[in-house]
Design a protein around this motif. Structure first.
Motif, PDB file in Angstrom:
ATOM      1  N   GLY A   1      14.907 -14.499 -22.722  1.00 19.23           N
ATOM      2  CA  GLY A   1      14.373 -14.811 -21.709  1.00 19.23           C
ATOM      3  C   GLY A   1      12.876 -13.775 -22.604  1.00 19.23           C
ATOM      4  N   PHE A   2      12.134 -12.733 -21.612  1.00 20.14           N
ATOM      5  CA  PHE A   2      11.069 -11.958 -21.630  1.00 20.14           C
ATOM      6  C   PHE A   2      11.829 -10.182 -22.692  1.00 20.14           C
ATOM      7  CE2 PHE A   2       9.224  -8.150 -19.879  1.00 20.14           C
ATOM      8  CZ  PHE A   2       8.070  -7.521 -20.429  1.00 20.14           C
ATOM      9  N   LEU A   3      13.496  -9.650 -21.263  1.00 17.98           N
ATOM     10  CA  LEU A   3      13.472  -8.667 -22.084  1.00 17.98           C
ATOM     11  C   LEU A   3      14.334  -9.470 -22.755  1.00 17.98           C
ATOM     12  CD1 LEU A   3      13.636  -5.651 -21.604  1.00 17.98           C
ATOM     13  CD2 LEU A   3      15.906  -6.507 -19.418  1.00 17.98           C
ATOM     14  N   GLY A   4      15.428 -10.130 -23.277  1.00 20.84           N
ATOM     15  CA  GLY A   4      16.562 -10.301 -24.410  1.00 20.84           C
ATOM     16  C   GLY A   4      15.826 -10.528 -25.323  1.00 20.84           C
ATOM     17  N   TRP A   5      14.368 -11.238 -25.397  1.00 15.81           N
ATOM     18  CA  TRP A   5      13.754 -11.202 -26.836  1.00 15.81           C
ATOM     19  C   TRP A   5      13.537 -10.123 -27.364  1.00 15.81           C
ATOM     20  CZ3 TRP A   5       8.793 -10.241 -28.248  1.00 15.81           C
ATOM     21  CH2 TRP A   5       8.060 -10.689 -29.695  1.00 15.81           C
ATOM     22  N   HIS A   6      12.728  -9.662 -26.602  1.00 17.37           N
ATOM     23  CA  HIS A   6      12.092  -7.764 -26.466  1.00 17.37           C
ATOM     24  C   HIS A   6      13.933  -7.059 -27.396  1.00 17.37           C
ATOM     25  CE1 HIS A   6       8.389  -6.375 -26.420  1.00 17.37           C
ATOM     26  NE2 HIS A   6       8.584  -7.780 -25.186  1.00 17.37           N
ATOM     27  N   LEU A   7      14.943  -7.129 -26.244  1.00 19.33           N
ATOM     28  CA  LEU A   7      16.097  -6.321 -26.971  1.00 19.33           C
ATOM     29  C   LEU A   7      16.369  -7.051 -28.637  1.00 19.33           C
ATOM     30  CD1 LEU A   7      19.036  -5.490 -25.262  1.00 19.33           C
ATOM     31  CD2 LEU A   7      19.597  -6.479 -26.812  1.00 19.33           C
TER      32      LEU A   7
ATOM     33  N   GLY B   1       5.506  -5.654 -21.133  1.00 20.43           N
ATOM     34  CA  GLY B   1       5.129  -6.342 -22.981  1.00 20.43           C
ATOM     35  C   GLY B   1       4.844  -7.625 -23.423  1.00 20.43           C
ATOM     36  N   GLU B   2       4.775  -8.066 -24.710  1.00 22.86           N
ATOM     37  CA  GLU B   2       3.989  -8.635 -25.070  1.00 22.86           C
ATOM     38  C   GLU B   2       4.798 -10.108 -25.019  1.00 22.86           C
ATOM     39  OE1 GLU B   2       4.310  -5.681 -27.985  1.00 22.86           O
ATOM     40  OE2 GLU B   2       5.369  -6.030 -26.112  1.00 22.86           O
ATOM     41  N   HIS B   3       4.369 -11.254 -24.756  1.00 23.16           N
ATOM     42  CA  HIS B   3       5.174 -12.685 -24.176  1.00 23.16           C
ATOM     43  C   HIS B   3       5.166 -12.467 -22.911  1.00 23.16           C
ATOM     44  CE1 HIS B   3       3.568 -13.188 -27.979  1.00 23.16           C
ATOM     45  NE2 HIS B   3       4.233 -12.078 -28.842  1.00 23.16           N
ATOM     46  N   GLY B   4       5.344 -11.999 -22.313  1.00 23.75           N
ATOM     47  CA  GLY B   4       5.244 -11.732 -19.967  1.00 23.75           C
ATOM     48  C   GLY B   4       4.796 -13.172 -20.272  1.00 23.75           C
ATOM     49  N   ARG B   5       5.497 -14.225 -19.025  1.00 23.54           N
ATOM     50  CA  ARG B   5       4.941 -14.621 -18.562  1.00 23.54           C
ATOM     51  C   ARG B   5       4.044 -14.802 -17.386  1.00 23.54           C
ATOM     52  NH1 ARG B   5       9.892 -18.619 -17.285  1.00 23.54           N
ATOM     53  NH2 ARG B   5       8.497 -19.768 -16.060  1.00 23.54           N
TER      54      ARG B   5
ATOM     55  N   ALA C   1      -1.076 -11.591 -25.876  1.00 26.33           N
ATOM     56  CA  ALA C   1      -1.855 -12.933 -25.233  1.00 26.33           C
ATOM     57  C   ALA C   1      -2.948 -13.647 -25.601  1.00 26.33           C
ATOM     58  CB  ALA C   1      -2.224 -13.169 -23.370  1.00 26.33           C
ATOM     59  N   LEU C   2      -3.761 -12.856 -26.671  1.00 20.29           N
ATOM     60  CA  LEU C   2      -4.828 -13.242 -27.140  1.00 20.29           C
ATOM     61  C   LEU C   2      -4.753 -14.302 -28.920  1.00 20.29           C
ATOM     62  CD1 LEU C   2      -7.037 -10.622 -27.410  1.00 20.29           C
ATOM     63  CD2 LEU C   2      -7.712 -12.807 -25.814  1.00 20.29           C
ATOM     64  N   PHE C   3      -3.129 -14.102 -29.269  1.00 19.68           N
ATOM     65  CA  PHE C   3      -3.182 -15.172 -30.463  1.00 19.68           C
ATOM     66  C   PHE C   3      -2.035 -16.338 -30.352  1.00 19.68           C
ATOM     67  CE2 PHE C   3      -0.588 -15.808 -33.863  1.00 19.68           C
ATOM     68  CZ  PHE C   3      -1.333 -15.399 -35.279  1.00 19.68           C
ATOM     69  N   PRO C   4      -2.115 -17.683 -30.638  1.00 18.48           N
ATOM     70  CA  PRO C   4      -3.760 -17.123 -31.747  1.00 18.48           C
ATOM     71  C   PRO C   4      -4.320 -17.742 -31.633  1.00 18.48           C
ATOM     72  CG  PRO C   4      -1.844 -19.180 -32.219  1.00 18.48           C
ATOM     73  CD  PRO C   4      -1.298 -18.180 -30.941  1.00 18.48           C
TER      74      PRO C   4
END
Length: 371
Positions: free
Chosen positions: A10-16, A132-136, A234-237
């Motif tokens: 998930g979002f926070l798991g990936w960041h961690l 943060g980056e890559h939140g849904r 969110a702009l990438f790629p």
């Protein structure tokens, strides 16, 4: 330390996972949906558990039953262990009377109980609103929804209110700090005070400055930098590379490669012989720009803990900007017959004691040259 991490996909798991990889020697045992039935097996030998898995969008009954049920399943796996520290990603909403708060509070009670019975420590980390980056969009955070809307030029109706926000990397560090033996049982990380309207206004300013001209907007502090990095992710790629406009006359050609509306940062130029690869690293916070001025190259990028590699061919004949998204490993390879000349810019000066430059191959099996 061997850490079992639930919600690793998930979002926070990936960041961690990114933060652990970048800043520590801890071993992460990732647990996603596919591994959930193997909890008892996976927890064996673990020194600690960080429980991030949870449900935040469902009916009221499900918000309670599913969050408590996840904790109960984890508690059953922990029941045969001894002395395992349990860190729980809870919420500051606990106590506000909502079903989500009830579910999180119930989960905390279950985990506190199993830690007490097995001689382990329990730390309840009450997190504020995260971004943060890559939140849904529509799920993890209103910030992710705003980012999606601003890129689509779709202005929402905004009911303004004060709010405190914490970047997911700050939340990840708080969870890691909770592993320390001296940590109190309840932790509430500080967050940045802002408002819903202010977040939208910042994103709108970033978008108006960045996309048309590749200009880097002014950023007043770390919060605004983190918000800009969230927007860039969110702009990438799909929106890269960003075109530049060369200006030519009888004297030659001029290309404005970096126009920063805030602080100047650091600029440097490298030459690279044919066949050689540079970069091979990622950043947690730093903004880094590549512009090929002469020669032919391929820029490759891979999001951490993902397999897909994005390849962007670039040429000095048509200069473009590629700004590296945070927590994406990246490199650049000279694929031409002559020397490659590349300009690099970062938004901050390089500090050897805190470089924010972590070695990681884009293609793990590829030769590792010139990191």
């Amino acid at each position: 330390m061997k850490i079992l991490l639930t919600g690793a996909e998930g979002f926070l798991g990936w960041h961690l996972r990114c933060r652990v990889h970048a800043t520590s020697e801890h071993e992460i045992v990732p647990v996603g949906r596919a591994e959930w039935d193997r909890l008892a097996e996976l927890v064996a030998g673990a020194d600690a558990v960080i429980h991030v898995a949870g449900v935040n969008r469902a009916s009221d009954d499900e918000l309670v039953s599913l969050n408590v049920g996840l904790a109960q399943h984890l508690a059953a796996a922990l029941a045969t262990t001894s002395g395992v520290a349990v860190v729980f990603a809870n919420s500051i909403q606990v106590g506000n009377g909502t079903a989500y708060a009830e579910g999180k509070a119930g989960a905390a009670d279950v985990l506190r109980g199993v830690a007490t019975r097995t001689g382990g420590r329990f730390v309840d980390v009450r997190l504020p609103n995260l971004f943060g980056e890559h939140g849904r969009p529509g799920y993890n955070s209103f910030v992710a929804t705003f980012v999606d809307r601003v890129i689509s030029n779709d202005r929402p109706d905004i009911a303004d209110r004060p709010i405190e926000l914490l970047h997911a990397q700050g939340a990840a560090q708080a969870l890691l700090d909770a592993l320390e033996p001296t940590s109190p049982e309840t932790v509430q990380p500080s967050a940045h005070p802002t408002s819903v309207q202010q977040v939208w206004d910042l994103l709108e300013r970033f978008h108006a400055t960045y996309v048309p001209s590749a200009d880097v907007p002014a950023m007043a502090d770390d919060f605004e930098r983190d918000l800009f990095n969230t927007y860039r992710a969110a702009l990438f790629p799909d929106h890269y590379p960003l075109a530049l406009t060369p200006r030519s006359d009888a004297r030659g050609r001029l290309v404005e490669t970096v126009r920063s509306h805030g602080q100047g940062g650091q600029t440097f130029v490298s030459t690279t012989v044919p066949g050689v690869t540079r970069g091979i690293h990622y950043h947690l916070h730093k903004i880094e720009r590549f512009v090929v001025l002469d020669g032919e190259a391929v820029i490759r990028l891979r999001r951490m803990f993902h397999d897909e590699v994005v390849e962007l061919p670039v040429s000095g004949k048509e200069p473009v900007v590629v700004d590296m998204p945070t927590m994406w490993s990246h490199d650049i390879t000279n694929v031409g017959e002559g020397v490659l000349t590349t300009l690099f810019w970062t938004d901050s000066l390089f500090h050897p004691d805190a470089p924010d430059t972590i070695h990681e191959p884009v293609v793990p099996s590829a030769p590792q040259e010139n990191p």
